[in-house]
Motif scaffolding. Structure first.
Motif, PDB file in Angstrom:
ATOM      1  N   ASN A   2       0.944  -1.240  -0.263  1.00 15.41           N
ATOM      2  CA  ASN A   2      -0.237   0.089   0.395  1.00 15.41           C
ATOM      3  C   ASN A   2       1.033   1.290  -0.019  1.00 15.41           C
ATOM      4  O   ASN A   2       0.685   2.048   0.714  1.00 15.41           O
ATOM      5  CB  ASN A   2      -1.443  -0.272   1.246  1.00 15.41           C
ATOM      6  N   ALA A   3       2.128   1.214  -0.531  1.00 13.79           N
ATOM      7  CA  ALA A   3       2.805   2.094  -0.891  1.00 13.79           C
ATOM      8  C   ALA A   3       2.302   3.439  -1.652  1.00 13.79           C
ATOM      9  O   ALA A   3       1.747   3.130  -2.770  1.00 13.79           O
ATOM     10  CB  ALA A   3       4.533   2.210  -1.119  1.00 13.79           C
ATOM     11  N   ARG A   4       1.801   5.333  -1.324  1.00 14.01           N
ATOM     12  CA  ARG A   4       1.328   6.149  -1.987  1.00 14.01           C
ATOM     13  C   ARG A   4       2.232   6.068  -2.813  1.00 14.01           C
ATOM     14  O   ARG A   4       2.195   6.611  -4.039  1.00 14.01           O
ATOM     15  CB  ARG A   4       1.524   6.845  -0.973  1.00 14.01           C
ATOM     16  N   PRO A  25      -1.830   9.821   6.566  1.00 11.45           N
ATOM     17  CA  PRO A  25      -2.222  11.194   6.506  1.00 11.45           C
ATOM     18  C   PRO A  25      -1.340  11.628   7.179  1.00 11.45           C
ATOM     19  O   PRO A  25      -0.950  11.533   8.658  1.00 11.45           O
ATOM     20  CB  PRO A  25      -3.295  11.604   6.851  1.00 11.45           C
ATOM     21  N   GLY A  26      -0.164  13.017   6.668  1.00 13.62           N
ATOM     22  CA  GLY A  26       0.379  13.728   7.861  1.00 13.62           C
ATOM     23  C   GLY A  26       1.798  13.334   7.301  1.00 13.62           C
ATOM     24  O   GLY A  26       2.968  13.810   8.133  1.00 13.62           O
ATOM     25  N   VAL A  76      12.604   5.558  15.471  1.00 15.73           N
ATOM     26  CA  VAL A  76      11.510   4.809  16.119  1.00 15.73           C
ATOM     27  C   VAL A  76      10.520   5.809  15.551  1.00 15.73           C
ATOM     28  O   VAL A  76      10.555   6.794  15.184  1.00 15.73           O
ATOM     29  CB  VAL A  76      11.817   5.867  17.880  1.00 15.73           C
ATOM     30  N   GLU A  77       9.508   4.867  15.682  1.00 20.80           N
ATOM     31  CA  GLU A  77       7.846   5.821  15.132  1.00 20.80           C
ATOM     32  C   GLU A  77       6.903   4.755  15.550  1.00 20.80           C
ATOM     33  O   GLU A  77       6.681   3.511  16.012  1.00 20.80           O
ATOM     34  CB  GLU A  77       7.948   4.667  13.626  1.00 20.80           C
ATOM     35  N   ARG A  78       5.628   5.373  16.674  1.00 16.40           N
ATOM     36  CA  ARG A  78       4.397   4.667  17.106  1.00 16.40           C
ATOM     37  C   ARG A  78       3.819   4.660  15.836  1.00 16.40           C
ATOM     38  O   ARG A  78       3.271   3.476  16.245  1.00 16.40           O
ATOM     39  CB  ARG A  78       3.916   6.169  18.018  1.00 16.40           C
ATOM     40  N   ASP A  79       3.515   5.195  15.277  1.00 20.80           N
ATOM     41  CA  ASP A  79       2.177   4.304  14.478  1.00 20.80           C
ATOM     42  C   ASP A  79       2.799   2.860  13.047  1.00 20.80           C
ATOM     43  O   ASP A  79       3.658   2.588  12.897  1.00 20.80           O
ATOM     44  CB  ASP A  79       2.421   5.676  12.792  1.00 20.80           C
ATOM     45  N   PRO A  80       2.098   2.025  13.988  1.00 15.93           N
ATOM     46  CA  PRO A  80       2.070   0.845  12.990  1.00 15.93           C
ATOM     47  C   PRO A  80       2.400   0.853  12.172  1.00 15.93           C
ATOM     48  O   PRO A  80       3.000  -0.254  11.384  1.00 15.93           O
ATOM     49  CB  PRO A  80       0.728   0.051  13.593  1.00 15.93           C
ATOM     50  N   ARG A  81       1.481   0.991  10.899  1.00 13.29           N
ATOM     51  CA  ARG A  81       1.423   1.114   9.461  1.00 13.29           C
ATOM     52  C   ARG A  81       3.135   1.602   8.573  1.00 13.29           C
ATOM     53  O   ARG A  81       3.764   0.542   7.515  1.00 13.29           O
ATOM     54  CB  ARG A  81       0.264   2.307   9.104  1.00 13.29           C
ATOM     55  N   PHE A 120      18.092  12.883  14.405  1.00 16.53           N
ATOM     56  CA  PHE A 120      16.529  13.729  13.239  1.00 16.53           C
ATOM     57  C   PHE A 120      15.465  14.101  13.625  1.00 16.53           C
ATOM     58  O   PHE A 120      15.280  12.393  14.457  1.00 16.53           O
ATOM     59  CB  PHE A 120      17.217  12.855  12.076  1.00 16.53           C
ATOM     60  N   ALA A 121      15.171  15.171  13.875  1.00 13.31           N
ATOM     61  CA  ALA A 121      14.023  15.153  15.275  1.00 13.31           C
ATOM     62  C   ALA A 121      12.604  16.003  13.804  1.00 13.31           C
ATOM     63  O   ALA A 121      13.329  16.397  13.705  1.00 13.31           O
ATOM     64  CB  ALA A 121      14.649  15.677  16.112  1.00 13.31           C
ATOM     65  N   ASP A 122      11.783  15.499  13.011  1.00 12.95           N
ATOM     66  CA  ASP A 122      11.198  16.199  11.937  1.00 12.95           C
ATOM     67  C   ASP A 122       9.686  15.037  12.614  1.00 12.95           C
ATOM     68  O   ASP A 122       9.287  14.611  11.946  1.00 12.95           O
ATOM     69  CB  ASP A 122      11.635  15.033  11.247  1.00 12.95           C
ATOM     70  N   PRO A 123       9.263  15.576  13.829  1.00 17.27           N
ATOM     71  CA  PRO A 123       8.218  15.286  13.973  1.00 17.27           C
ATOM     72  C   PRO A 123       6.784  15.561  13.474  1.00 17.27           C
ATOM     73  O   PRO A 123       7.054  17.090  12.725  1.00 17.27           O
ATOM     74  CB  PRO A 123       7.595  16.292  15.755  1.00 17.27           C
ATOM     75  N   PRO A 124       5.513  15.608  13.323  1.00 19.63           N
ATOM     76  CA  PRO A 124       4.516  16.121  13.179  1.00 19.63           C
ATOM     77  C   PRO A 124       4.492  17.778  13.940  1.00 19.63           C
ATOM     78  O   PRO A 124       4.574  18.031  14.962  1.00 19.63           O
ATOM     79  CB  PRO A 124       3.215  14.945  14.055  1.00 19.63           C
TER      80      PRO A 124
END
Length: 185
Positions: A2-4, A25-26, A76-81, A120-124
């Motif tokens: 499901n890669a955009r 999204p985001g 480090v990533e929170r979103d499971p997808r 690297f810090a690239d937060p929402p």
């Protein structure tokens, strides 16, 4: 899959290899020309350095660091997808020096005992996360460590870190930061 879309690694051993970007999204991967500028600032190789990619998203910053010789890279990533996409991309690239952590970046910074040369810090955007992350980075950065930060607004300094370099690409303001006291010693 499901890669955009896909984004390419711009330098190092995996130059021109593509990283799949999940359609979340985001999620806004750091563009090629911004990464080129960042790695010009850092030096073209990161041989032997330890890197931390908080809010990893597509992981392109971390994979780029690994491609350029980093000894270890922690994503480090929170979103499971996004986490699942990171794992697929790591398998596709056959990386050995990348660790992928599913979890909250702020909690990781509070709990880890590891230290890093580059973060690297690239937060929402529009959640105040960059202001919450920067004070926590001090304890995990090695002496002389550098932080790359993307934000929706520019800044000269933040939580004991000051901008060595900064630039803008469209709506993205990006900064290379060092500890403030590093300039006074």
């Amino acid at each position: 899959m499901n890669a955009r879309s896909q984004i390419r690694i711009v330098g190092g051993a995996w130059r021109s290899r593509l990283v799949d970007v999940p359609g979340i999204p985001g999620l806004r991967p750091t563009p090629d020309h911004v990464r080129e500028t960042l790695f010009n600032w850092l030096g073209q190789t990161l041989d032997g350095l330890t890197c931390l990619d908080l809010f990893a998203g597509s992981g392109v910053l971390g994979f780029e660091a690994a491609s350029r010789g980093a000894a270890s890279v922690t994503l480090v990533e929170r979103d499971p997808r996004a986490h699942a996409a990171l794992r697929r991309n790591a398998e596709k690239l056959a990386v050995t020096q990348v660790e992928i952590v599913q979890g909250d970046a702020l909690e990781f910074l509070v709990s880890t005992t590891r230290q890093f040369n580059v973060a690297f810090a690239d937060p929402p955007y529009r959640q105040g996360l960059i202001h919450r992350v920067m004070p926590l980075l001090d304890r995990v950065m090695l002496p002389g460590g550098l932080v790359y930060a993307e934000a929706e607004t520019p800044f000269d300094s933040l939580a004991g870190w000051h901008a060595l370099k900064r630039s803008r690409a469209g709506q993205v303001h990006f900064h290379l930061l060092e500890r403030t006291e590093a300039t006074s010693t």
